[in-house]
Structures are given as structure tokens and as C-alpha cells.
Design an enzyme around this catalytic site. Structure first.
Site, mmCIF file in Angstrom:
data_model
loop_
_atom_site.group_PDB
_atom_site.id
_atom_site.type_symbol
_atom_site.label_atom_id
_atom_site.label_comp_id
_atom_site.label_asym_id
_atom_site.label_seq_id
_atom_site.Cartn_x
_atom_site.Cartn_y
_atom_site.Cartn_z
ATOM 1 N N LYS A 59 0.850 -1.200 0.000
ATOM 2 C CA LYS A 59 0.000 0.000 0.000
ATOM 3 C C LYS A 59 0.883 1.246 0.000
ATOM 4 C CE LYS A 59 -0.638 -0.154 5.023
ATOM 5 N NZ LYS A 59 -1.527 0.266 6.083
ATOM 6 N N ASP A 111 12.447 23.785 -2.651
ATOM 7 C CA ASP A 111 13.122 22.956 -3.656
ATOM 8 C C ASP A 111 14.620 22.803 -3.422
ATOM 9 O OD1 ASP A 111 10.618 23.396 -5.198
ATOM 10 O OD2 ASP A 111 11.458 25.408 -5.366
ATOM 11 N N ARG A 132 1.243 -10.824 6.963
ATOM 12 C CA ARG A 132 1.245 -9.625 6.113
ATOM 13 C C ARG A 132 2.524 -8.830 6.386
ATOM 14 N NH1 ARG A 132 -3.712 -9.445 8.726
ATOM 15 N NH2 ARG A 132 -3.083 -7.559 9.850
HETATM 16 N N1 PMH Z 1 -1.776 -5.195 7.772
HETATM 17 C C1 PMH Z 1 -2.455 -4.054 7.963
HETATM 18 C C2 PMH Z 1 -3.947 -4.104 8.090
HETATM 19 C C3 PMH Z 1 -1.763 -2.846 8.063
HETATM 20 O O1 PMH Z 1 -2.466 -1.708 8.252
HETATM 21 C C4 PMH Z 1 -0.345 -2.845 7.950
HETATM 22 C C5 PMH Z 1 0.468 -1.605 8.072
HETATM 23 C C6 PMH Z 1 0.315 -4.055 7.739
HETATM 24 C C7 PMH Z 1 -0.433 -5.216 7.666
HETATM 25 C C8 PMH Z 1 1.809 -4.151 7.615
HETATM 26 O O2 PMH Z 1 2.410 -3.803 8.827
HETATM 27 P P1 PMH Z 1 3.998 -3.700 8.947
HETATM 28 O O3 PMH Z 1 4.417 -2.652 7.982
HETATM 29 O O4 PMH Z 1 4.212 -3.294 10.354
HETATM 30 O O5 PMH Z 1 4.521 -5.032 8.599
HETATM 31 N N2 PMH Z 1 -0.246 -0.439 8.350
HETATM 32 C C9 PMH Z 1 0.255 0.683 8.872
HETATM 33 C C10 PMH Z 1 -0.552 1.770 9.185
HETATM 34 O O6 PMH Z 1 -1.845 1.797 8.974
HETATM 35 N N3 PMH Z 1 0.144 2.741 9.720
HETATM 36 O O7 PMH Z 1 1.401 2.332 9.778
HETATM 37 C C11 PMH Z 1 1.500 1.063 9.256
#
Ligand code: PMH
Length: 400
Positions: free
Chosen positions: A51, A325, A231
């Protein structure tokens, strides 16, 4: 960078004309994924979290590197990000972790993108617009204690399962939750979330095929929470999930992202001469000052004033206010215009880590590559050689 401008595989749209760029080492991404793979039982899959343009690294290049290293699914925050990957040729399963509008379910079904469902009313809205004959794959998100997205009650979960089973257009392929404290030394809240999630699984009549809970921190620290997939986000990019657990990680991680520029002007100031907006910096004696073409519009924020950068393998401080910049550094003496500046990464024997920049910004390492804006071209390396580059300003995106 002269070699880069003539890089064989790059069409003219992929070029850039300012000497500021980020480098992403695809070998590091692959080796991080492979090293974490060795910790996991064979039956546990890796979902690569790509993402936010792969945490600022570049979605398609990171997705492909992660897949080469054994990831079997990709996760994004929004449907648009999933569509972007499909349009760039990704064929593996893609899961949207965040909320999607019910009225967009046909788009997801057409592109075989799995959506997340976390409330019953959404299923009704989706059922009303999903065209006959379409199939939509869904993962149920459980809120086990993060308090962000997810179904919280067993009754609602049971009735969601029943409602989904009732309609052949829906396929319940997965269920997941997200931990709030897996990166903290104290495991109490983590255990509580895991227990709540297990209780929620137990009320389903049929367990979905893909059950997943672990972010990087949990994947590195809690084998009991593996279920069928993990994940992986931050660890894939070579960064520790937190300062607390950094000293005790079970595998070595290699930072993939580095940031570079070159001096565009080098000048000698006299004692008392000023630098930048507000004229807040004053030369204490005769000083050599270098200017480089990166500023806060590139995500090199004004709060980084005083941060050191590397020139000739030596740390030199940013002086005066950072402009939109450009910014200025105090040099130990005269150095040639065009000298390489490393803002993040290794130069000769010296290194500036993403964690160092995060500490200066009083934030977490996750934020740093995300902050480096799309105005900064991403250059991709494999075996130490440039294999592709992407300059969104000129809409270039070359195949790797
Ligand atoms: N799964 C979900 C639902 C997440 O939001 C995130 C990371 C991950 C997995 C991966 O986590 P990691 O990078 O610690 O392995 N999300 C976010 C967040 O919403 N803000 O910082 C990290």
C-alpha cells in the site's frame, strides 16, 4: 548519474533532469523476504503489503520483487491501489485491507480483487449492486482491539457469515485482524487480541481458507499467530518495526531505500554572511556553503534543518531553513560543484539510516520513505546496476 541518463532500457519519458533521486535496491527487498520466509513454516504464505506506493518505494517494482522472493498475495489499502497493480500486469491475488465503497464492488469483481468486509450493512448494499453472475471474493476483518476497522461482536460475525453463504455471488475466502502492539516488548495486549480473534474464529461454521493476523513485528516475534499467512510490510523494506524490538530481530534486514542529490553551487561566505529564508543562519567565520536541489516539496521537511548529509563520506550539516526545492549545507572546505550528496544511505564508510532521519523528525521509520514525494524519481537497482527508473512528473514507468 551520467550512466543513468543513458540507461539502455529507459525510454525518454523515464529520464529526469534534476540531480535528486531515490534509489531502491530490489535485491534487498528480495533478500529480506527470503530471510523472513526461512522463519515461517512452509504452509504459511507471505502477503506483501505494498500500500501507499509500497511505502513510497514504488508499487509494481516492489510487488514483483516480493513475488520473485516467494510472496503469493499482495495487500493494498484502497481499491485504486489494487487497480494500479492490475493495470501494471500483476496477476496474483490482491487484497484491499481498507474500506471500499459498496457501490464499487463490480469494479473489484471484474479485476478479481478481494475486498474487506467488516459490517453487515455493507453486505446488503453490495448485494444490491453486484451484477448477476459476478463473483466477489471477500475477507472479513475482525476488530480484536485495534479499534480501527472490523466486526466486534460474535453475533454480527455469525450473521455476516450466514448472509455471505446465502448469496452465490459472494465467496468468503479469508478472515483477518490487525495487532496494535506487536512491536512492543510487553506482550499482554497482543495476547489479548490473539485470544479475542481465536474466539471470533470459533463461532464460524466454516473456517475460510486464508486466515491472517501478523504484521512484520508479529511475523518476526510470535509464531503462535501465524495462521495461514502473514502480512509483511516494514520488514520487507528492511526496517525494524520499532526501536524497542530492533536489537532482538531474528533475521538481518537490509534497508532498500536511499536518497541522493548533487551540489549545484559551492560558494565561500565571509564571517557574518547569512543563509536562506529569515537569514537565520550566520557564518561564524569564512565558510564554504553548498546548495543542493531538494527541499520540503520533496518531503525533505523543514524540520530536517541541522540534519547531517554525506559528502565525500563525511557528515556535513544542513544550515539555514530548508526551502521548497533547495537547501544548503556547510562544507569542511571547497568541494567541486556536482559532488554527490547522500541524504539517506551509505557513502564510503559512513551511513545515514532511515531510523536516524525518523528520530530527527520525531516520528517512525514508516513515515520517512512515504514522505519522499513523487517529485523525486525512483531508480531501481539489481546486482548494483540500474534496471529501471520512474519519474512520475514525466509519467515514465519503465519495466524492470
Ligand atoms: N496489515 C495491515 C492491516 C496494516 O495496516 C499494515 C500496516 C500491515 C499489515 C503491515 O504492517 P507492517 O508494515 O508493520 O509489517 N499499516 C500501517 C498503518 O496503517 N500505519 O502504519 C503502518
Amino acid at each position: 548519474m551520467n550512466g543513468l541518463r543513458k540507461c539502455g532500457n529507459v525510454d525518454e519519458k523515464g529520464l529526469f533532469y534534476r540531480d535528486t533521486w531515490a534509489e531502491v535496491d530490489l535485491d534487498s527487498i528480495e533478500s529480506n523476504v527470503r530471510r523472513i520466509r526461512t522463519l515461517l513454516p512452509e504452509k504459511v504464505d507471505i502477503i506483501a503489503v505494498v500500500k501507499a506506493n509500497a511505502y513510497g518505494h514504488g508499487d509494481i517494482k516492489i510487488a514483483n520483487a516480493a513475488i520473485r522472493a516467494g510472496a503469493t498475495m499482495l495487500a493494498v489499502a484502497f481499491l485504486d491501489e489494487g487497480l494500479s497493480l492490475r493495470r501494471k500486469g500483476v496477476s496474483v491475488p490482491i487484497l484491499v485491507l481498507g474500506a471500499s465503497r459498496a457501490e464499487d464492488v463490480n469494479v473489484a469483481a471484474n479485476e478479481n480483487i478481494t475486498l474487506t468486509v467488516f459490517q453487515e450493512s455493507w453486505i446488503e448494499q453490495a448485494a444490491a449492486v453486484l451484477l448477476p453472475g459476478k463473483e466477489l471474493s471477500l475477507h472479513i476483518k475482525v476488530d480484536s482491539g485495534m479499534g480501527r476497522l472490523g466486526v466486534r461482536s460474535e453475533e454480527e460475525l455469525q450473521s455476516m457469515e450466514a448472509r455471505l453463504k446465502d448469496d452465490p455471488r459472494f465467496r468468503l475466502t479469508g478472515m483477518f485482524t490487525h495487532f496494535a502492539t506487536a512491536d512492543e516488548l510487553d506482550g499482554h495486549y497482543f495476547q489479548k487480541q490473539q485470544a479475542r480473534f481465536e474466539k471470533m474464529i470459533s463461532v464460524l461454521t466454516t473456517k475460510p481458507a486464508c486466515i491472517h493476523t501478523s504484521n512484520s513485528a508479529a511475523a518476526l516475534r510470535y509464531p503462535g499467530a501465524y495462521f495461514s499467512a502473514v502480512r509483511l510490510g516494514i520488514a520487507m523494506y528492511g526496517l525494524a518495526p520499532s526501536f524497542e524490538i530492533k536489537p532482538s530481530l531474528p533475521v538481518e534486514l537490509t534497508e532498500a531505500f536511499s536518497l541522493h542529490s548533487r551540489l549545484t553551487q559551492v560558494k565561500k561566505l565571509q564571517k557574518g554572511d547569512k543563509v536562506s529564508y529569515g537569514a537565520t543562519y550566520e557564518a561564524a567565520s569564512d565558510e564554504w556553503i553548498g546548495t543542493m536541489p531538494i527541499g520540503y516539496a520533496d518531503g525533505w521537511l523543514r524540520r530536517l534543518q541541522g540534519q547531517e548529509v554525506l559528502i565525500n563520506g563525511i557528515r556535513v550539516p544542513i544550515v539555514g531553513r530548508i526551502c521548497m526545492d533547495q537547501c544548503m549545507v556547510r562544507l569542511p572546505g571547497e568541494v567541486p560543484v556536482g559532488s554527490a550528496v547522500t541524504l539517506i544511505g551509505k557513502q564510503q564508510e559512513e551511513r545515514i539510516s532511515i531510523d536516524e532521519i525518523a528520530a530527527k523528525l520525531e516520528t517512525i521509520n514508516y513515515e520517512v520513505p512515504c514522505l519522499i514525494s513523487s517529485r523525486v524519481p525512483r531508480v531501481y537497482k539489481k546486482d548494483g546496476k540500474i534496471v529501471a527508473l520512474n519519474n512520475p512528473i514525466l509519467k515514465g514507468d519503465c519495466p524492470s
